[in-house]
Design a protein around this motif. Structure first.
Motif, PDB file in Angstrom:
ATOM      1  N   LYS A  66       0.855  -1.194   0.000  1.00 46.50           N
ATOM      2  CA  LYS A  66       0.000   0.000   0.000  1.00 46.50           C
ATOM      3  C   LYS A  66       0.887   1.238   0.000  1.00 46.50           C
ATOM      4  CE  LYS A  66      -3.765  -2.489   1.023  1.00 46.50           C
ATOM      5  NZ  LYS A  66      -3.723  -3.621   0.152  1.00 46.50           N
ATOM      6  N   SER A  67       0.543   2.180  -0.858  1.00 49.03           N
ATOM      7  CA  SER A  67       1.268   3.449  -0.906  1.00 49.03           C
ATOM      8  C   SER A  67       0.396   4.531  -0.290  1.00 49.03           C
ATOM      9  CB  SER A  67       1.604   3.820  -2.352  1.00 49.03           C
ATOM     10  OG  SER A  67       2.427   2.846  -2.932  1.00 49.03           O
ATOM     11  N   GLU A  68       0.979   5.275   0.631  1.00 48.69           N
ATOM     12  CA  GLU A  68       0.240   6.337   1.312  1.00 48.69           C
ATOM     13  C   GLU A  68      -0.007   7.544   0.403  1.00 48.69           C
ATOM     14  OE1 GLU A  68      -0.961   6.226   4.517  1.00 48.69           O
ATOM     15  OE2 GLU A  68      -0.325   4.123   4.534  1.00 48.69           O
ATOM     16  N   SER A  79       5.927   6.512  -6.207  1.00 52.90           N
ATOM     17  CA  SER A  79       7.007   6.829  -7.147  1.00 52.90           C
ATOM     18  C   SER A  79       8.334   6.234  -6.693  1.00 52.90           C
ATOM     19  CB  SER A  79       7.157   8.340  -7.302  1.00 52.90           C
ATOM     20  OG  SER A  79       5.983   8.904  -7.818  1.00 52.90           O
ATOM     21  N   ILE A  80       8.615   6.307  -5.406  1.00 55.31           N
ATOM     22  CA  ILE A  80       9.862   5.731  -4.875  1.00 55.31           C
ATOM     23  C   ILE A  80       9.853   4.217  -5.042  1.00 55.31           C
ATOM     24  CG2 ILE A  80      11.158   5.320  -2.737  1.00 55.31           C
ATOM     25  CD1 ILE A  80      10.322   8.230  -1.929  1.00 55.31           C
ATOM     26  N   GLU A  81       8.725   3.607  -4.734  1.00 53.58           N
ATOM     27  CA  GLU A  81       8.591   2.156  -4.886  1.00 53.58           C
ATOM     28  C   GLU A  81       8.781   1.752  -6.349  1.00 53.58           C
ATOM     29  OE1 GLU A  81       5.731  -0.603  -2.392  1.00 53.58           O
ATOM     30  OE2 GLU A  81       4.659   0.341  -4.057  1.00 53.58           O
ATOM     31  N   PHE A  82       8.169   2.505  -7.262  1.00 56.12           N
ATOM     32  CA  PHE A  82       8.308   2.208  -8.693  1.00 56.12           C
ATOM     33  C   PHE A  82       9.751   2.415  -9.146  1.00 56.12           C
ATOM     34  CE2 PHE A  82       7.848   3.344 -13.263  1.00 56.12           C
ATOM     35  CZ  PHE A  82       7.339   2.126 -13.710  1.00 56.12           C
ATOM     36  N   ALA A  83      10.407   3.464  -8.652  1.00 52.69           N
ATOM     37  CA  ALA A  83      11.810   3.723  -9.017  1.00 52.69           C
ATOM     38  C   ALA A  83      12.709   2.581  -8.545  1.00 52.69           C
ATOM     39  CB  ALA A  83      12.271   5.056  -8.429  1.00 52.69           C
ATOM     40  N   LYS A  84      12.483   2.096  -7.321  1.00 47.42           N
ATOM     41  CA  LYS A  84      13.265   0.953  -6.824  1.00 47.42           C
ATOM     42  C   LYS A  84      12.984  -0.282  -7.676  1.00 47.42           C
ATOM     43  CE  LYS A  84      12.120   1.181  -2.366  1.00 47.42           C
ATOM     44  NZ  LYS A  84      12.118   0.889  -0.917  1.00 47.42           N
ATOM     45  N   PHE A  85      11.732  -0.467  -8.025  1.00 49.62           N
ATOM     46  CA  PHE A  85      11.350  -1.607  -8.860  1.00 49.62           C
ATOM     47  C   PHE A  85      12.093  -1.554 -10.200  1.00 49.62           C
ATOM     48  CE2 PHE A  85       8.603  -4.141 -11.616  1.00 49.62           C
ATOM     49  CZ  PHE A  85       8.319  -5.233 -10.800  1.00 49.62           C
ATOM     50  N   SER A 128      12.493  -8.048  -4.910  1.00 49.85           N
ATOM     51  CA  SER A 128      11.196  -7.513  -4.489  1.00 49.85           C
ATOM     52  C   SER A 128      10.950  -7.731  -3.010  1.00 49.85           C
ATOM     53  CB  SER A 128      10.063  -8.160  -5.297  1.00 49.85           C
ATOM     54  OG  SER A 128      10.150  -7.775  -6.648  1.00 49.85           O
ATOM     55  N   LYS A 129      11.238  -8.918  -2.545  1.00 55.17           N
ATOM     56  CA  LYS A 129      11.003  -9.280  -1.144  1.00 55.17           C
ATOM     57  C   LYS A 129      11.916  -8.496  -0.192  1.00 55.17           C
ATOM     58  CE  LYS A 129       9.481 -12.124   2.131  1.00 55.17           C
ATOM     59  NZ  LYS A 129       8.144 -11.978   2.632  1.00 55.17           N
ATOM     60  N   LEU A 130      13.182  -8.384  -0.566  1.00 50.27           N
ATOM     61  CA  LEU A 130      14.165  -7.797   0.346  1.00 50.27           C
ATOM     62  C   LEU A 130      14.307  -6.277   0.236  1.00 50.27           C
ATOM     63  CD1 LEU A 130      16.949 -10.502  -0.053  1.00 50.27           C
ATOM     64  CD2 LEU A 130      15.261 -10.293   1.792  1.00 50.27           C
ATOM     65  N   PHE A 131      14.074  -5.723  -0.959  1.00 55.01           N
ATOM     66  CA  PHE A 131      14.410  -4.313  -1.165  1.00 55.01           C
ATOM     67  C   PHE A 131      13.269  -3.415  -1.641  1.00 55.01           C
ATOM     68  CE2 PHE A 131      18.317  -6.787  -2.268  1.00 55.01           C
ATOM     69  CZ  PHE A 131      19.007  -6.507  -1.100  1.00 55.01           C
ATOM     70  N   ILE A 132      12.246  -3.966  -2.284  1.00 55.85           N
ATOM     71  CA  ILE A 132      11.250  -3.106  -2.902  1.00 55.85           C
ATOM     72  C   ILE A 132       9.933  -3.059  -2.116  1.00 55.85           C
ATOM     73  CG2 ILE A 132       9.908  -2.650  -4.994  1.00 55.85           C
ATOM     74  CD1 ILE A 132      12.176  -4.262  -6.494  1.00 55.85           C
TER      75      ILE A 132
END
Length: 146
Positions: free
Chosen positions: A75-77, A83-89, A134-138
């Motif tokens: 969940k994104s607040e 955007s940060i989650e997508f950039a890490k992805f 994905s599990k460890l970093f994103i």
């Protein structure tokens, strides 16, 4: 539908549901990757690099949506968090893309394996790497403040 819930419940008890659902959607992402690759190569007559790049983009977009919504249920607040989650992805998928291209090149050009088998082998490696990323970093759970 009752079988689905029993199956899911059994896997959850063994802490395997996330892995199962990831592999399910990873399999679909691999299918998206394969179909897009061979359509680009055979129908559009594009070269290996271009076909693989197009297939990678399609699979990454598919994977982000399915991983976020159904696998890790992240969940994104707000938009910034999304955007940060997508950039890490994207960052980690670029890393796995490098693995994909390197192994494909080595198998096809170095060893002489067909592009079908090379693509299959690289996708197995990439699915494992992407799960770990994905599990460890994103999509790791956010720390809760109590």
């Amino acid at each position: 539908m009752n079988y689905y819930f029993k199956f899911k419940s059994e896997l959850e008890k063994r802490h395997l549901w996330e892995v199962f659902i990831y592999l399910f959607f990873g399999g679909l992402a691999t299918l998206v990757n394969f179909i897009t690759y061979f359509v680009a190569r055979d129908t559009l007559n594009l070269n290996l690099f271009t076909s693989n790049t197009i297939s990678w983009i399609a699979a990454v977009l598919f994977a982000f949506i399915t991983n976020k919504l159904w696998v890790f249920q992240s969940k994104s607040e707000n938009f910034l968090e999304l955007s940060i989650e997508f950039a890490k992805f994207i960052f980690y998928r670029i890393l796995s893309y490098g693995i994909d291209m390197g192994v494909m090149f080595l198998l096809i050009e170095g060893i002489g394996v067909s592009d079908f088998w090379s693509k299959l082998i690289t996708q197995i490696i990439v699915v494992i790497a992407n799960y770990l990323f994905s599990k460890l970093f994103i999509f790791k759970p956010k720390d809760k403040i109590v």
